[in-house]
Enzyme design. Structure first.
Site, PDB file in Angstrom:
ATOM      1  N   LYS A 120      42.751  36.927  31.178  1.00 58.95           N
ATOM      2  CA  LYS A 120      41.308  36.870  30.919  1.00 58.95           C
ATOM      3  C   LYS A 120      40.935  37.499  29.585  1.00 58.95           C
ATOM      4  O   LYS A 120      41.637  38.325  29.023  1.00 58.95           O
ATOM      5  CB  LYS A 120      40.543  37.592  32.041  1.00 58.95           C
ATOM      6  N   ARG A 155      45.254  35.082  41.736  1.00 57.15           N
ATOM      7  CA  ARG A 155      45.362  33.784  41.063  1.00 57.15           C
ATOM      8  C   ARG A 155      45.974  34.081  39.698  1.00 57.15           C
ATOM      9  O   ARG A 155      45.423  34.863  38.918  1.00 57.15           O
ATOM     10  CB  ARG A 155      43.983  33.142  40.936  1.00 57.15           C
TER      11      ARG A 155
END
Length: 179
Positions: A120, A155
């Protein structure tokens, strides 16, 4: 979602937080699992000056409301996963507050928690890693924290590296029956 379920999919990942009545009915009728995610705003504008009074409380309230709607529609809590939406309409400090909260954001004991932090942007802000390929060490650090925080599902992009991390951690973490 309907086509995916017809082809054998067992879970729908709904980044809108199950705001669509048709999706809720579809999941309930199929007996499938659903992951509901918190996102502030819309994908095109979610990172334009997002702000919260108390991000943990606000995300908790949203997820609690959505879980209640799903349960009332006949979806068993064991078929529901919640995702705080790391990076979706959140600043670095919001992401960190949610990660530190861990399972506190889960509205019920019988609902599972999913984190999606792999590569991210928060690792650009936190570690200065511009290239997403250079964000694996930070991602693995958060994954290790997830194990200790009781997160049920991660995930990830780098499956082998995470599998190794989790195997090493679960093999060496001292449990209540260890001497």
């Amino acid at each position: 979602a309907s086509e995916a379920l017809r082809k054998g999919c067992r879970m729908i990942n709904d980044v809108t937080g199950a705001k669509n009545e048709e999706i809720i009915d579809l999941i309930a009728d199929a007996g499938a699992e659903i992951c509901i995610m918190h996102m502030k705003g819309e994908p095109r504008t979610m990172q334009v000056d997002p702000g919260y009074e108390d991000v943990v409380s606000e995300v908790c309230a949203f997820l609690s409301d959505r879980v209640n709607v799903l349960v009332e529609a006949g979806i068993p809590p064991s078929n529901i996963l919640v995702d705080p939406g790391i990076g979706f309409g959140k600043r670095l400090e919001d992401n960190i507050a949610l990660l530190k909260a861990g399972r506190k954001i889960v509205p019920r004991e019988d609902v599972r928690l999913l984190w999606g932090v792999s590569r991210k942007r928060m690792f650009l802000d936190l570690l200065g890693r511009k290239d997403s390929n250079d964000r694996l060490p930070g991602t693995l650090g958060v994954a290790a924290s997830a194990v200790c925080s009781g997160v049920d599902i991660l995930r990830v992009h780098d499956v082998l590296e995470h599998a190794d991390l989790l195997k090493a951690m679960t093999s060496t973490i001292r449990g209540p029956t260890d001497e």
